[in-house]
Every structure is written in C-alpha cells, then in structure tokens.
Design an enzyme around this catalytic site. Structure first.
Site, mmCIF file in Angstrom:
data_model
loop_
_atom_site.group_PDB
_atom_site.id
_atom_site.type_symbol
_atom_site.label_atom_id
_atom_site.label_comp_id
_atom_site.label_asym_id
_atom_site.label_seq_id
_atom_site.Cartn_x
_atom_site.Cartn_y
_atom_site.Cartn_z
ATOM 1 N N CYS A 366 12.822 -10.628 2.957
ATOM 2 C CA CYS A 366 12.994 -9.250 2.509
ATOM 3 C C CYS A 366 12.418 -9.123 1.109
ATOM 4 C CB CYS A 366 14.470 -8.855 2.483
ATOM 5 S SG CYS A 366 15.257 -8.867 4.097
ATOM 6 N N ILE A 367 11.861 -7.960 0.809
ATOM 7 C CA ILE A 367 11.277 -7.735 -0.507
ATOM 8 C C ILE A 367 11.574 -6.308 -0.931
ATOM 9 C CG2 ILE A 367 9.030 -7.115 0.483
ATOM 10 C CD1 ILE A 367 7.745 -8.446 -2.010
ATOM 11 N N LEU A 368 11.918 -6.131 -2.203
ATOM 12 C CA LEU A 368 12.312 -4.804 -2.684
ATOM 13 C C LEU A 368 12.052 -4.688 -4.180
ATOM 14 C CD1 LEU A 368 13.871 -2.047 -2.346
ATOM 15 C CD2 LEU A 368 15.929 -3.331 -2.986
ATOM 16 N N ARG A 376 4.784 1.037 -10.533
ATOM 17 C CA ARG A 376 4.402 0.505 -11.851
ATOM 18 C C ARG A 376 3.771 -0.881 -11.729
ATOM 19 N NH1 ARG A 376 9.896 1.389 -15.214
ATOM 20 N NH2 ARG A 376 8.819 -0.012 -16.656
ATOM 21 N N GLY A 377 3.475 -1.306 -10.518
ATOM 22 C CA GLY A 377 2.813 -2.583 -10.310
ATOM 23 C C GLY A 377 3.742 -3.748 -10.074
ATOM 24 N N GLY A 379 5.863 -4.214 -7.512
ATOM 25 C CA GLY A 379 5.878 -4.646 -6.122
ATOM 26 C C GLY A 379 4.764 -5.633 -5.825
ATOM 27 N N GLU A 400 7.770 -11.613 6.839
ATOM 28 C CA GLU A 400 8.394 -11.336 8.123
ATOM 29 C C GLU A 400 8.112 -9.895 8.533
ATOM 30 O OE1 GLU A 400 12.489 -12.236 8.536
ATOM 31 O OE2 GLU A 400 12.263 -14.357 8.059
ATOM 32 N N SER A 404 8.609 -2.525 6.070
ATOM 33 C CA SER A 404 8.906 -1.122 5.836
ATOM 34 C C SER A 404 7.609 -0.386 5.531
ATOM 35 C CB SER A 404 9.887 -0.970 4.675
ATOM 36 O OG SER A 404 9.287 -1.415 3.469
ATOM 37 N N SER A 413 -2.496 -3.360 0.295
ATOM 38 C CA SER A 413 -3.222 -3.225 -0.965
ATOM 39 C C SER A 413 -3.455 -4.586 -1.604
ATOM 40 C CB SER A 413 -2.441 -2.310 -1.912
ATOM 41 O OG SER A 413 -3.090 -2.202 -3.159
#
Length: 510
Positions: A366-368, A376-377, A379, A400, A404, A413
């Site tokens: 998971c990534i958030l 703002r860069g 992520g 995984e 989203s 990107s």
C-alpha cells in the site's frame, strides 16, 4: 423545493446538484445510499454514479431533482427446490458470462480519474509510415497489424483465441537507437528474439489479494460504502476523510477525531489529546531512520515490533484508500514512513508498506501521500524510494494490484520518466549505434519487465514497420519529458540511504 410527499428511499437514483471543478452547477446521476431524519428536514447520503467515492456526501432535499426519480428495481423471485422464495435459477450461459465478467474485473487495473495520453508528434509526422499502436500486445505479422486499424484508426487488438499461439516480443530483444543529427527524434528498433516463456505483453495478471490493507470486496456493504469520520485533526492539519475506516464506532459520531501525529494514537477530544501529549515521548515514527536528506527522512517500522503504531497507521490510511479494507495482522509487513522535519519533530507526510517476503516480487503493498502533501512531488518520491530499496536488494519490483486511481497516475508518470531518462541518455561507443535490451532497462531501474513494456505501450512508442518492432521518440515527447524533469525537484539521493536488506526467510516468524 423538494416535494415532501415523494418518498425517497435507499437505492433510488436521481440527478443531484453539485459543483464541478470550475465551480459550475451540474446535475450528475446519483444513488441514495442512506437517509437521515434530522429535526426539521431529511439528509440524503448520495454516491455520484461514475464518480470516485471520495466525492460522496450528505445533501439536503433542495439539491434533488425529484422529477427524474428512479425507484430501485425489485429482483424477480422464483420458488426454489425447497419451495422457498429465492433468486431465479442460473443457467449455464449466465454462469459462464458471470465468470468471464468476474475474471475481467479481477484483471483490470483502471483509473477512476481519466488519464490523459501523452501527445506524440509521431502520429502526425510519421503516421503514413509508422502506424500508431496503443495498449496492444506486440504484433508479429502484417495481417495482425491490419486487424488493428479501421480506416486508419488504431483500435484494441482482440485477444487471441484459446489454442492460438502468438509470438510475443521477448524480453531479451536488442534495442538499437538511431540518432538523427538533424532532428531530436529517435527511432528505437525492437529486433525479434527468442520466444519468451513469460507473459510480458503488458497485460496485468489477476492480483493476489494480500497487503497491509488487503483488498476484499466481500465486505463492501452499505456501511463500508459510507464515510464514517467527519474530520481528523493530525498535528497542524485537519483532514476530511475520503472513505470508510473501521475506527471504533463510538468515535464515528464525534465532529472531530484527534490523532497524535507522532504515535498516531486516536482519542475522542482535544483535552484527551493534550493529556496524551504530556506522556508521549515520541517525536518521530518508531523504528530506524534509514534515510535523511535536508528535511526529508524515511523510517523503517517492523509491523511485528511496532504493532500498535502499524495498526493505527493502517486505520489512518484507510480513510484515503478505497480499494482496500483493513488487515489487522501487520506482522508480515514493513512500513516505510516519510517525514518532514521541523523544530517540533518529524511530521508524517506519507508511507508505503511491503511484505517481508513476497513470492511475486512486490516491492509495495500500500502507498499513500496524505492530502495536505499531495501534488508536491512526495508521491513520486515514495515510489522512487521503494525502487531504491529494490536496487539495494538486487531485485526488480512492482506494486501490488489493483492500484488506486491516483496511485496508477503516479506510477505511470514515474515509470515513463524513468524509462525515457534511460533511453535519452544512451550514447554511442566506438562510433557504433547505442543499444540496450528491455532486460537491461529493468536491471538499471529495478522496474519489472512487464511494467517496462506496458509503459512503452502506454506512451504509444511501440510501432510495427516492415517486419520490425520500433519505438519512436518524437521531439514532442523529448520536450515534454525535459519539462517534466525540470519540475521534479525532489529526488532520492542513494548516498543518503543507509539500508541493509534482511533475509526474512531465515528469521522464523520474523
């Protein structure tokens, strides 16, 4: 004014007034998920059809267009073998169709937010020579190429029938870059190689449902479809949750849920938070600081050693991740929390989790990035850091699935910029044309081969000409890449990373 005589119930559909991005009125179709009887007037919780669930909200009756009200359809009931009422019996054709639809849904990775395609001058300047191919498997013959176009317009290739063999472009094909001195355009030839046994046509396989916030749609009932927290106060920020999160039910009725920004403990009032802060000695996430450059730091947290913190982090993350449901067993996971430092401490910006052992080469579960720090860069910095860890581990990685909508945008990107950076930096040696393989791109970037190929397809670089697979880097793509890299100020410095990978297979139960 809404007509009080009309009984709007759960499941009804009707147009609802809302403001769009340009602050203009629009009336999208919405579904009524819940009705609340407040003193004086009712409130309706609506989900806008074909919109992301984070836009769901409570609305007043005056925003409903009751003239176009659609009542929920009642399913036909037929007697069962036991004489009891039930749904109509299924037919073999319907079962096959339902199974096919479920497989299709399981294998799709789509974005709820429309993803703009990268413009390419190759379509304009070389359309007559290099027909454009977007989101299609590699082609092996002119016949297959002709199947892709209708009146010169590219279309999606129909999947191969069972038993029909299609030669995929292998992962060891040589990529030769021919530089044109009179132009900034580059042409990359993908020469046919040996048949590849792995499915590397960019089509995602069915995702394995694991993760610190494991995806499980079986619990997608009316309760989890509605936001249950109105507001969260985290340090100097107040956050409006996007989705349901299973915080204790007694806290969901509060106007504000207070969180300690260092240990993420949740309390019911500001007074309780102030009392907690006098006892909480943390000024940074628990665990080891493995990266620091400027004010940015990364902390590695073991889900077994710091279980309370990890579970609180997952509860907070679930407020902004719709495609996951909470998974309380954090022992098999590591959490990498990115923070921003000021004199008051290390403030959480975002995080990603990963399995200690992954048989599918997943480097992110998971990534958030928290909403106050989005756009703002940060992520992309989280994604870059996950691949830097993979480089140290000496393996390729992939996130995984499903991703989203915002996660898919960020990964596309990042992959695009990283791969274009490799291709544009190729230089000739001893007067010979520069060359590189897809495997080498994967090894340099630690991006899995399937993601490399799917990114080339997404960028519309793959074309077919005279029996060869070619990639065309147009001047417009080169200029767009250079502009994007100029705006990308935040980058990971590998020299500031102090990370030693562990062999978790030899550590028993971690």
């Amino acid at each position: 004014m809404a007509d009080p005589s009309v009984d709007v119930v759960e499941g009804c559909r009707l147009p609802v007034l809302r403001k769009n991005q340009d602050n203009e009125d629009e009336w999208p179709l919405a579904e009524i998920l819940s009705v609340k009887d407040n003193p004086g007037r009712k409130l309706y919780y609506v989900h806008y059809i074909d919109f992301n669930k984070r836009l769901d909200e409570w609305v007043t009756p005056d925003r409903l267009d009751l003239k176009k009200l659609q009542f929920p359809k009642k399913e036909a009931k037929t007697p069962t073998k036991n004489g009891l009422s039930g749904s109509r019996p299924s037919s073999p054709e319907r079962d096959v169709k339902r199974k096919a639809e479920s497989v299709s849904l399981a294998t799709q990775v789509t974005a709820a937010t429309p993803v703009p395609s990268l413009p390419s001058s190759a379509e304009a300047s070389q359309a007559s020579v290099f027909p454009a191919i977007r989101d299609t498997p590699f082609i092996k013959s002119r016949d297959e190429h002709e199947q892709l176009t209708t009146n010169g317009t590219p279309r999606r290739l129909i999947p191969s029938q069972p038993g029909r063999k299609r030669k995929n472009c292998g992962t060891d094909e040589m990529v030769k870059v021919f530089q044109n001195n009179n132009s900034r355009c580059s042409t990359i030839y993908l020469l046919p190689g040996e048949d590849s046994q792995d499915s590397s046509d960019g089509i995602p396989t069915a995702p394995r449902m694991t993760g610190s916030l494991v995806s499980d749609r079986s619990h997608d009932d009316i309760v989890t479809r509605m936001k249950n927290i109105d507001c969260i106060e985290l340090g100097r920020h107040r956050l409006k949750p996007w989705y349901f999160s299973p915080y204790p039910q007694e806290l969901t009725t509060l106007p504000i849920l207070y969180l300690c920004e260092f240990c993420l403990k949740y309390v019911k009032s500001l007074k309780c938070l102030q009392r907690h802060l006098t006892k909480c000695n943390l000024r940074h996430p628990p665990g080891n600081e493995i990266y620091r450059k400027g004010t940015i730091s990364f902390f590695e947290i073991d889900g077994r050693k710091n279980k309370a913190y990890s579970q609180n982090l997952c509860l907070l993350a679930k407020c902004f991740l719709d495609h996951k449901t909470l998974y309380y067993d954090t022992d098999p996971f590591l959490f990498y929390v990115m923070t921003e430092y000021d004199p008051k401490g290390f403030h959480i910006v975002g995080y990603f989790s990963k399995e200690k052992e992954s048989t599918e080469d997943y480097n992110v579960a998971c990534i958030l990035t928290l909403p106050p720090y989005q756009r703002r860069g940060y992520g992309k910095l989280l994604i870059e850091f996950s691949y830097e860890l993979s480089k140290v581990e000496g393996r390729t990685g992939t996130p995984e699935k499903p991703l989203s909508d915002l996660g898919l945008l960020s990964y596309r990107s990042y992959w695009s910029q990283t791969i274009l950076e490799i291709l544009m930096d190729l230089k000739s040696e001893n007067g010979e044309r520069p060359q590189i393989t897809i495997n080498e791109i994967s090894e340099i970037t630690s991006v899995k081969k399937e993601d490399v190929i799917s990114t080339l397809q997404y960028l519309n670089l793959i074309n077919y000409y005279k029996g060869q697979y070619i990639l065309t880097l147009s001047e417009e793509i080169v200029d767009g890449h250079e502009r994007a890299m100029q705006k990308r100020h935040l980058r990971i410095d590998p020299k500031c990373l102090h990370f030693t990978p562990k062999d978790w297979s030899k550590r028993g139960k971690w």
